[in-house]
Motif scaffolding. Structure first.
Motif, PDB file in Angstrom:
ATOM      1  N   PRO A   9       0.819  -1.218   0.000  1.00  0.00           N
ATOM      2  CA  PRO A   9       0.000   0.000   0.000  1.00  0.00           C
ATOM      3  C   PRO A   9       0.850   1.265   0.000  1.00  0.00           C
ATOM      4  O   PRO A   9       1.792   1.384   0.779  1.00  0.00           O
ATOM      5  N   GLY A  10       0.483   2.193  -0.881  1.00  0.00           N
ATOM      6  CA  GLY A  10       1.161   3.487  -0.931  1.00  0.00           C
ATOM      7  C   GLY A  10       2.534   3.463  -1.586  1.00  0.00           C
ATOM      8  O   GLY A  10       3.161   4.516  -1.724  1.00  0.00           O
ATOM      9  N   ALA A  11       3.019   2.288  -1.995  1.00  0.00           N
ATOM     10  CA  ALA A  11       4.375   2.221  -2.553  1.00  0.00           C
ATOM     11  C   ALA A  11       4.432   2.909  -3.916  1.00  0.00           C
ATOM     12  O   ALA A  11       3.502   2.821  -4.716  1.00  0.00           O
ATOM     13  N   HIS A  12       5.528   3.608  -4.150  1.00  0.00           N
ATOM     14  CA  HIS A  12       5.750   4.305  -5.423  1.00  0.00           C
ATOM     15  C   HIS A  12       6.653   3.469  -6.323  1.00  0.00           C
ATOM     16  O   HIS A  12       7.521   2.764  -5.845  1.00  0.00           O
ATOM     17  N   SER A  13       6.446   3.607  -7.636  1.00  0.00           N
ATOM     18  CA  SER A  13       7.279   2.901  -8.608  1.00  0.00           C
ATOM     19  C   SER A  13       7.760   3.885  -9.660  1.00  0.00           C
ATOM     20  O   SER A  13       7.117   4.903  -9.909  1.00  0.00           O
ATOM     21  N   HIS A  14       8.886   3.552 -10.268  1.00  0.00           N
ATOM     22  CA  HIS A  14       9.364   4.327 -11.419  1.00  0.00           C
ATOM     23  C   HIS A  14       9.965   3.345 -12.416  1.00  0.00           C
ATOM     24  O   HIS A  14      10.978   2.693 -12.124  1.00  0.00           O
ATOM     25  N   ILE A  15       9.298   3.224 -13.539  1.00  0.00           N
ATOM     26  CA  ILE A  15       9.778   2.290 -14.545  1.00  0.00           C
ATOM     27  C   ILE A  15       9.917   3.054 -15.859  1.00  0.00           C
ATOM     28  O   ILE A  15       8.916   3.478 -16.450  1.00  0.00           O
ATOM     29  N   ASP A  16      11.161   3.292 -16.269  1.00  0.00           N
ATOM     30  CA  ASP A  16      11.445   3.892 -17.577  1.00  0.00           C
ATOM     31  C   ASP A  16      10.648   5.191 -17.809  1.00  0.00           C
ATOM     32  O   ASP A  16      10.003   5.347 -18.852  1.00  0.00           O
ATOM     33  N   GLY A  17      10.677   6.097 -16.842  1.00  0.00           N
ATOM     34  CA  GLY A  17       9.998   7.396 -17.021  1.00  0.00           C
ATOM     35  C   GLY A  17       8.515   7.374 -16.695  1.00  0.00           C
ATOM     36  O   GLY A  17       7.849   8.399 -16.775  1.00  0.00           O
ATOM     37  N   ILE A  18       7.976   6.195 -16.318  1.00  0.00           N
ATOM     38  CA  ILE A  18       6.572   6.137 -15.889  1.00  0.00           C
ATOM     39  C   ILE A  18       6.585   6.032 -14.368  1.00  0.00           C
ATOM     40  O   ILE A  18       7.234   5.147 -13.803  1.00  0.00           O
ATOM     41  N   ARG A  19       5.879   6.976 -13.732  1.00  0.00           N
ATOM     42  CA  ARG A  19       5.860   6.968 -12.269  1.00  0.00           C
ATOM     43  C   ARG A  19       4.433   6.646 -11.840  1.00  0.00           C
ATOM     44  O   ARG A  19       3.482   7.219 -12.371  1.00  0.00           O
ATOM     45  N   PHE A  20       4.260   5.727 -10.917  1.00  0.00           N
ATOM     46  CA  PHE A  20       2.911   5.427 -10.428  1.00  0.00           C
ATOM     47  C   PHE A  20       2.984   5.016  -8.964  1.00  0.00           C
ATOM     48  O   PHE A  20       4.043   4.645  -8.457  1.00  0.00           O
ATOM     49  N   TRP A  21       1.856   5.178  -8.291  1.00  0.00           N
ATOM     50  CA  TRP A  21       1.848   4.887  -6.865  1.00  0.00           C
ATOM     51  C   TRP A  21       0.576   4.145  -6.496  1.00  0.00           C
ATOM     52  O   TRP A  21      -0.476   4.342  -7.096  1.00  0.00           O
ATOM     53  N   ASN A  22       0.708   3.301  -5.476  1.00  0.00           N
ATOM     54  CA  ASN A  22      -0.377   2.390  -5.092  1.00  0.00           C
ATOM     55  C   ASN A  22      -1.416   3.057  -4.202  1.00  0.00           C
ATOM     56  O   ASN A  22      -1.134   4.066  -3.543  1.00  0.00           O
ATOM     57  N   GLU A  23      -2.588   2.432  -4.149  1.00  0.00           N
ATOM     58  CA  GLU A  23      -3.618   2.803  -3.176  1.00  0.00           C
ATOM     59  C   GLU A  23      -2.962   2.847  -1.801  1.00  0.00           C
ATOM     60  O   GLU A  23      -2.227   1.917  -1.429  1.00  0.00           O
ATOM     61  N   LYS A  24      -3.268   3.906  -1.047  1.00  0.00           N
ATOM     62  CA  LYS A  24      -2.559   4.100   0.223  1.00  0.00           C
ATOM     63  C   LYS A  24      -3.080   3.170   1.330  1.00  0.00           C
ATOM     64  O   LYS A  24      -2.295   2.635   2.121  1.00  0.00           O
ATOM     65  N   HIS A  25      -4.383   2.947   1.348  1.00  0.00           N
ATOM     66  CA  HIS A  25      -4.910   2.147   2.461  1.00  0.00           C
ATOM     67  C   HIS A  25      -4.759   0.649   2.179  1.00  0.00           C
ATOM     68  O   HIS A  25      -5.080   0.190   1.080  1.00  0.00           O
ATOM     69  N   PRO A  26      -4.292  -0.118   3.170  1.00  0.00           N
ATOM     70  CA  PRO A  26      -4.074  -1.555   2.948  1.00  0.00           C
ATOM     71  C   PRO A  26      -5.313  -2.275   2.409  1.00  0.00           C
ATOM     72  O   PRO A  26      -5.176  -3.178   1.580  1.00  0.00           O
ATOM     73  N   VAL A  27      -6.510  -1.892   2.867  1.00  0.00           N
ATOM     74  CA  VAL A  27      -7.707  -2.621   2.417  1.00  0.00           C
ATOM     75  C   VAL A  27      -7.986  -2.331   0.943  1.00  0.00           C
ATOM     76  O   VAL A  27      -8.268  -3.245   0.153  1.00  0.00           O
TER      77      VAL A  27
END
Ligand code: SF4
Length: 398
Positions: free
Chosen positions: A295-313
């Protein structure tokens, strides 16, 4: 494996149908559980452990395994493609060591099943000293963990109390000793500028961290988001305010003591013995590829940035429905990527390429004692490290 249309669908952001072709990446695994919440903490972490829908601590590793499988299926793209290699793994939180060692082992096994793990992979876990035992650390080492980073923060009981930390200085010493016995690389995190902390307190903490014989030390200036407990305590006068001038003095003193002991700064807040820089964090700072799980983790793959739903549920529900648990994301423009490169690169001891900046600007910053320009690189001076945000903004405005 193939990337099907369903698996590429995220909640609010859609990953490109054709996955970016990457050879290697780093994996960040977020564990959002803590025993108690520290007074300064604004991280995505919960003292509640029993969430529904696969988000509870007991089901967490199994839910995370789904996310790993989905990412592998997506990144692999076509059936005969080679899975990208993982060079570093970092378990962060929260308190990863709230999970049983067998869950950490199961998550690592899932990564190995789905990707190629580099033979010399750096595999770090953060840990709070009061959550580990000798046996637990040995189990982590057996599971493949190579490096452990302890939240020490201070060696002074009154400072630990102001921060609401749950451990004692003695617990840090024991835990680091067990980690060394288990053959793990070690690091500790320190916080400076806690209300009420004196220079003598800070020196005692740095000295104790050095006496522990760790290979790596991170030191962060205390800064508080408005909603955290300590910010409220400052507003009501229960504790003193943070003094930025004292924090600057603390930083300079730490740099002096750490350098004298053979730990060199390699990023503004990080010092290491030769060859002990944190490779995982270097991936962030050099704009590399990483996938953040949890939950809430951010990613960066080849210039694409995205982040997860923050709440565990919400995160777990999306995975249950066979969707990526992505809250949102963006494709960085060339200009944004170059701004990030400057912002992150200037914080490193190796600095950034001088070629991209007008000589007049560099001369001006050098005259003000903020940077050195040597061998085609722009590097922050000690004064520049304290004013890195200002230097960044002036380099951006070229
Ligand atoms: S242990 Fe770390 S993540 Fe957990 S509450 Fe304290 S500062 Fe936050």
């Amino acid at each position: 494996m193939s990337a099907d249309a369903t698996s590429a669908q995220a909640h609010g952001f859609v990953l490109p149908q054709t996955p970016p072709e990457i050879e290697n990446f780093s994996a960040y695994i977020h564990i959002p559980f803590c025993r108690t919440r520290c007074g300064y903490c604004d991280f995505n972490t919960y003292t509640q452990l029993d969430f529904p829908n696969g988000a509870s601590i007991g089901q967490y590793a199994a839910t995370l395994a789904r996310e790993i499988e989905m990412s592998a299926s997506y990144l692999q793209g076509v059936s005969d493609a080679v899975a990208p290699r993982i060079d570093t793994v970092f378990f962060g939180g929260g308190t990863p060591t709230m999970l049983p060692a067998s869950d950490i082992a199961a998550i690592l096994e899932k990564l190995v099943e789905n990707f190629e793990l580099a033979p010399d992979a750096e595999i770090t876990t953060e840990a709070n000293p009061e959550t580990v035992t000798h046996t637990y650390i040995e189990d982590l080492a057996r599971a493949g963990i190579t490096r452990i980073s302890f939240g020490m923060q201070s060696a002074v009981p009154s400072v630990l109390a102001t921060l609401d930390r749950a451990h004692t200085p003695g617990q840090v010493r024991k835990a680091v000793g067990w980690a060394h016995k288990a053959g793990l690389e070690t690091s500790v995190d320190l916080i400076y500028g806690t209300p009420g902390e004196t220079m003598a307190d800070w020196e005692a903490s740095v000295r104790e961290a050095l006496d522990l014989g760790v290979e790596h030390i991170s030191a962060y200036a205390l800064s508080l988001e408005p909603g955290v407990k300590m910010a409220r305590q400052i507003r009501t006068g229960e504790i003193a305010s943070i003094n930025p001038d004292m924090q600057a003095d603390f930083y300079e003193r730490a740099d002096e003591m750490l350098s004298a002991a053979g730990l060199q700064w390699y990023e503004i807040s990080n010092w290491a013995g030769p060859g002990h820089e944190c490779r995982h964090n270097m991936v962030y700072w050099r704009g590399g590829n990483w996938w953040g799980y949890g939950p809430g983790a951010h990613s960066h793959i080849d210039g694409i940035r995205f982040w997860n739903e923050k709440h565990p549920v919400k995160w777990a529900q999306a995975l249950e429905a066979g969707e990526f648990p992505i809250d949102d994301g963006e494709v960085l423009s060339v200009a944004e990527r170059s701004q990030e490169e400057i912002m992150l690169g200037i914080r490193l001891a190796g600095g950034i390429d001088a070629g991209a900046f007008p000589e007049a600007l560099l001369d001006e910053l050098a005259r003000e004692g903020l940077i050195d320009v040597e061998g085609g690189r722009v590097r922050l001076t000690l004064r520049g490290r304290l004013l890195a945000d200002i230097v960044t903004r002036r380099l951006w405005a070229l």
